[in-house]
Scaffold this active site. Sequence first.
Site, PDB file in Angstrom:
ATOM      1  N   ASP A  16       0.795  -1.241   0.000  1.00  0.00           N
ATOM      2  CA  ASP A  16       0.000   0.000   0.000  1.00  0.00           C
ATOM      3  C   ASP A  16       0.824   1.286   0.000  1.00  0.00           C
ATOM      4  OD1 ASP A  16      -2.433  -1.156  -0.278  1.00  0.00           O
ATOM      5  OD2 ASP A  16      -3.027  -0.996   1.833  1.00  0.00           O
ATOM      6  N   LYS A  19       3.433   1.106  -4.890  1.00  0.00           N
ATOM      7  CA  LYS A  19       4.308   0.527  -5.927  1.00  0.00           C
ATOM      8  C   LYS A  19       3.592   0.402  -7.269  1.00  0.00           C
ATOM      9  CE  LYS A  19       4.811  -3.151  -3.383  1.00  0.00           C
ATOM     10  NZ  LYS A  19       4.116  -2.686  -2.159  1.00  0.00           N
ATOM     11  N   THR A  20       2.377  -0.120  -7.227  1.00  0.00           N
ATOM     12  CA  THR A  20       1.661  -0.362  -8.485  1.00  0.00           C
ATOM     13  C   THR A  20       1.209   0.948  -9.107  1.00  0.00           C
ATOM     14  OG1 THR A  20       0.967  -2.501  -7.626  1.00  0.00           O
ATOM     15  CG2 THR A  20      -0.240  -1.657  -9.524  1.00  0.00           C
ATOM     16  N   HIS A  79       3.637  -9.314  -0.451  1.00  0.00           N
ATOM     17  CA  HIS A  79       4.926  -9.479   0.201  1.00  0.00           C
ATOM     18  C   HIS A  79       5.509 -10.868  -0.079  1.00  0.00           C
ATOM     19  CE1 HIS A  79       8.084  -9.144   3.098  1.00  0.00           C
ATOM     20  NE2 HIS A  79       7.608 -10.141   3.820  1.00  0.00           N
TER      21      HIS A  79
END
Length: 384
Positions: A16, A19-20, A79
């Site tokens: 959260d 990154k995306t 993760h």
Amino acid sequence: MRTKPHLNIGTMGHVDHGKTTLTAAITKVLAQRGTGTFVPFDRIDRAPEEAARGITINIAHVEYETDTRHYAHVDMPGHADYVKNMVTGAAQLDGAILVVSALDGIMPQTAEHVLLARQVGVDHIVVALNKADGTDDDELIDLVELEVRDLLTAQGYPGDSVPVVRVSGLRALEGDPRWTAAVEALLDAVDTYVPMPERYLDAPFLLPVENVLTITGRGTVVTGAVERGTVRVGDRVEVLGAGVETVVTGVETFGKPMQEAQAGDNVALLLRGVPRDAVRRGHVVAAPGSVAPRRRFTAQVYVLSAREGGRTTPVSSGYRPQFYIRTADVVGVVDLGEEAVVRPGETVTMTVELGREVPLEPGLGFAVREGGRTVGAGTVIAVG
Ligand code: GDP
Ligand code: MG
């Protein structure tokens, strides 16, 4: 046709932290420059499951170009996917973008990804302090920056000189000019700070032997893919495993005689005066003195879950599987140290004593097998 040098990079960091969103924003900014194709958030976030070395990893690949380079960029949803990917070397990263939320600071997965990056040999990290749109308090962001630099220093990175860029993936994705410029600054930092990997042509020559043949009247030929460096007719080489030094008297790729071959080429090398039965699959042909064969190493290993075709029972010290290292299949004894057992689906640090010496180095990937079935994958983190 690809004209720019190619690098593999990826985003890492706590869940959260963005990154995306940042990955999507990078493709958007470069699409506007005309050197990439925009990949929306949803296409990256719904990464398909992929099997790399038999291990299931959720991983999204996007490709883009800056003015000077071509990048393959990976992003992973969870993760566990990061840990598996880093430990098994599913994506060999030449550099990484560490995404840290400027609002939250370092979180447990931030620290774990930095540690893993260090262990598997990702030597260059650029920091994106993301969500910088979320506060006007510059001192708060300064504190987070200090904290990240300290973390990097503690893990052996040059924390004082690592580029740290304040960005907002979300605002850049929405087209905001200020934050678009920030993403451009981040890409400039990646372009200039992450060097071209040495892996290809400049490194000393190394070829893992896949097959050995005899050509009547000419001698012994070894075949395989050149892992790194360049080899020319007339070069002196060492055959590790066979314990001989010799001269390359012929180089062929695709059945044609060549003067030289280089990293990535599938080759056949004619070796002067080496008896056919002295060389075997699993031996390594290398520039003399460039690699040292060893029996002991420490590694990070991911033990495949039963669902991935791995074991159903845990592993403990004294376990004796086969280690598939380059093209060599070697038995080894596992020592888990303090750790009592490791269960399928878990990652562990282990020390291994091989049954015979093979060339080893930090960063080298390998598979753990039982009777030809892969039950684990890992990366060498220390030798000796
Ligand atoms: P990931 O788990 O690290 O890939 O994080 P995501 O990209 O999925 O983002 C997590 C959440 O943070 C989402 O709700 C995003 O909209 C939000 N987010 C991501 N980047 C930014 C940013 O730059 N600013 C703000 N304010 N929110 C962001
Ligand atoms: Mg994500």
